[in-house]
Design a protein around this motif. Structure first.
Motif, PDB file in Angstrom:
ATOM      1  N   THR A  16       0.819  -1.217   0.000  1.00 54.75           N
ATOM      2  CA  THR A  16       0.000   0.000   0.000  1.00 54.75           C
ATOM      3  C   THR A  16       0.849   1.260   0.000  1.00 54.75           C
ATOM      4  N   THR A  71       2.852   7.178  -0.333  1.00 52.19           N
ATOM      5  CA  THR A  71       1.600   6.550  -0.739  1.00 52.19           C
ATOM      6  C   THR A  71       0.990   7.387  -1.856  1.00 52.19           C
ATOM      7  N   TYR A  72       0.116   6.766  -2.647  1.00 50.95           N
ATOM      8  CA  TYR A  72      -0.497   7.467  -3.773  1.00 50.95           C
ATOM      9  C   TYR A  72      -2.010   7.390  -3.657  1.00 50.95           C
ATOM     10  N   ASP A  73      -2.645   8.546  -3.609  1.00 52.87           N
ATOM     11  CA  ASP A  73      -4.107   8.644  -3.562  1.00 52.87           C
ATOM     12  C   ASP A  73      -4.599   8.894  -4.987  1.00 52.87           C
ATOM     13  N   THR A  74      -5.098   7.841  -5.617  1.00 53.58           N
ATOM     14  CA  THR A  74      -5.504   7.942  -7.018  1.00 53.58           C
ATOM     15  C   THR A  74      -6.625   8.953  -7.208  1.00 53.58           C
ATOM     16  N   ALA A  75      -7.609   8.920  -6.314  1.00 49.31           N
ATOM     17  CA  ALA A  75      -8.769   9.806  -6.449  1.00 49.31           C
ATOM     18  C   ALA A  75      -8.368  11.278  -6.331  1.00 49.31           C
ATOM     19  N   GLY A 121      -5.302  12.413  -6.721  1.00 47.31           N
ATOM     20  CA  GLY A 121      -4.182  12.738  -7.603  1.00 47.31           C
ATOM     21  C   GLY A 121      -3.007  13.321  -6.856  1.00 47.31           C
ATOM     22  N   THR A 146       0.563  14.879  -8.496  1.00 45.79           N
ATOM     23  CA  THR A 146       1.193  13.892  -9.379  1.00 45.79           C
ATOM     24  C   THR A 146       2.166  14.554 -10.342  1.00 45.79           C
ATOM     25  N   THR A 174       3.252   9.684 -12.248  1.00 44.09           N
ATOM     26  CA  THR A 174       2.344   8.607 -12.648  1.00 44.09           C
ATOM     27  C   THR A 174       2.580   8.133 -14.077  1.00 44.09           C
ATOM     28  N   THR A 175       3.229   8.953 -14.886  1.00 50.18           N
ATOM     29  CA  THR A 175       3.438   8.585 -16.298  1.00 50.18           C
ATOM     30  C   THR A 175       4.887   8.258 -16.624  1.00 50.18           C
ATOM     31  N   SER A 206       3.945   5.194  -8.661  1.00 48.21           N
ATOM     32  CA  SER A 206       2.514   4.939  -8.487  1.00 48.21           C
ATOM     33  C   SER A 206       2.218   3.468  -8.258  1.00 48.21           C
TER      34      SER A 206
END
Length: 432
Positions: free
Chosen positions: A27, A50-54, A56, A136, A153-154, A191
């Motif tokens: 996680t 940590t990365y919170d996708t929602a 960003g 991000t 993220t990319t 990510s």
């Protein structure tokens, strides 16, 4: 009771010693410098995220160093070096965003402009710690005034670690030691939390260093010494119909060329472009590569031993080889400093130079004493057409030349010493 004991033991062995380091690689991502260090100590730089996708956003924590008068820094770069990086450093009294532009002090950037939020900092149990959230994607001005986007993220990035002093509100150069600076073994997908690997020198950089040390610390010195001091020795010994000294010289120098070419290609594959963040090392390396190609090319067109232009070739061949040898040794020092993988190798390389100089002096004295110098050979040996020189011994019945045994013993001791330096370097690099 037995069941309860088993449950207690299971709880003890499955509970993390510190909540922040739980679930590394699952996680959250975790990366440490140096290898296998304890993040509860000031000697260890830890980077956890940590990365919170929602949302960003990345939540990041940097710890390391005692803080206040020192800093622990983490940067994201597309190269395994201090060039064009998105930097964040922690002193325990502040968390600061900055940009790496090369081998110059990094330029502080606005935390607000970088979109940093939820910034906390302090010193806990003697270890500086800073936490923050980062978008991000962040834009920073790097070398040549270019604005570069760092999107975690990319794009995969190397994670660069550095520590040093913090004085007068500015970072002090961290130095090149292995305890001061490190880099992840490969680019990291932040990510996906694949940063569990520890920082170290990339494998291709290690291979480059090993090949160059093999070529210019070990083999080139043997090849040059054999050509200079062993031409009149071992008369009548002609493996493959060629003088022994020339066979040995040719073999070692061809191996030097092949190792140099291989190391040159490997480092370009690793870096992907000209390494202007270590300008001196890169430029000298290119020059040495050119000289290493030039000398055997000249040898293919060398005049006959008694030709009028042969002395010109001899001096050119000697000069090009000597320049390449001197520059390569200087570049070994620069290479160790540039990547900082070996803390004490500047002194060890100094010992290597002393070993080379000592043996050169001993062999020069012996060659002069036994009349193996050019002046002595002109007076005491016959002229024969042999590769590489117009001066050689009269074959006779293959009797041993005066001084042959003692000079051979010196050569063996010299070679063993050089081999010892190479093995020590090999062990240190592979164990890093």
């Amino acid at each position: 009771m037995r069941g309860s004991s088993g449950i207690l033991i299971l709880i003890i062995f499955t509970t993390c010693w510190d909540e922040i380091y739980c679930q590394c690689g699952e996680t959250r991502g975790c990366s440490y410098f140096p290898a296998n260090c304890d993040p509860s100590t000031p000697d260890c730089i830890s980077f956890v995220w940590t990365y919170d996708t929602a949302a960003g956003k990345f939540a990041m924590t940097i710890t390391g160093g005692p803080g206040i008068t020192s800093y622990a820094g983490v940067a994201f770069t597309q190269q395994a070096g201090m060039q064009d990086g998105d930097l964040y450093y922690c002193t325990g009294e502040k968390l600061q965003s900055a940009a790496i532009t090369g081998q110059v002090p990094p330029a502080d950037a606005s935390n607000a402009a970088a979109g940093l939020e939820n910034i906390t900092f302090g010193v806990q149990n003697g270890v500086a710690s800073c936490s923050f959230t980062r978008p991000t994607s962040v834009k920073k001005t790097v070398s040549s005034g270019q604005e570069v986007t760092f999107d975690l993220t990319t794009t995969k990035y190397y994670i660069i670690f550095a520590r040093g002093s913090f004085s007068g509100g500015a970072l002090v150069y961290h130095g090149g030691g292995a305890t001061q600076r490190g880099v992840s073994a490969s680019p990291v997908n932040l990510s996906a939390f694949d940063g569990g690997g520890v920082a170290g020198v990339p494998s291709l950089v290690k291979a480059h260093g090993i090949l160059m040390v093999l070529a210019w610390l070990l083999l080139s010195n043997l090849g040059v010494t054999i050509a200079r001091h062993f031409k009149p020795l071992f008369p009548g010994v002609e493996p493959g119909g060629v003088k022994l000294w020339f066979q040995l010289h040719r073999f070692t120098m061809i191996t030097v060329l092949l190792a140099t070419i291989s190391g040159f290609i490997i480092i370009f594959v690793q870096v992907g472009e000209f390494a202007d963040h270590i300008m001196s090392h890169a430029v000298i390396g290119i020059i040495v590569m050119g000289l290493a190609l030039l000398n055997p090319t000249m040898a293919l067109f060398r005049p006959n031993p008694n030709a009028e232009r042969r002395p010109i070739f001899n001096w050119m061949h000697y000069s090009v080889g000597s320049i390449a040898r001197i520059l390569s040794i200087a570049n070994l020092f620069l290479g160790v400093e540039a990547y900082g993988s070996l803390t004490n190798w500047i002194a060890i390389l100094g010992g290597f130079v002393g070993w080379v100089v000592l043996n050169e002096i001993v062999l020069e004295i012996l060659s002069f004493h036994y009349l193996h110098t050019v002046l002595g050979m002109e007076r005491n040996v016959a002229r024969n057409e042999v590769p590489g020189s117009s001066l050689e011994v009269d074959e006779g019945k293959g009797e041993a030349v005066r001084g042959q045994t003692v000079k051979t013993v010196v050569l063996v001791i010299y070679a063993l010493g050089l081999l010892g330096f190479f093995i020590a370097f090999l062990v240190a690099v592979l164990g890093d």
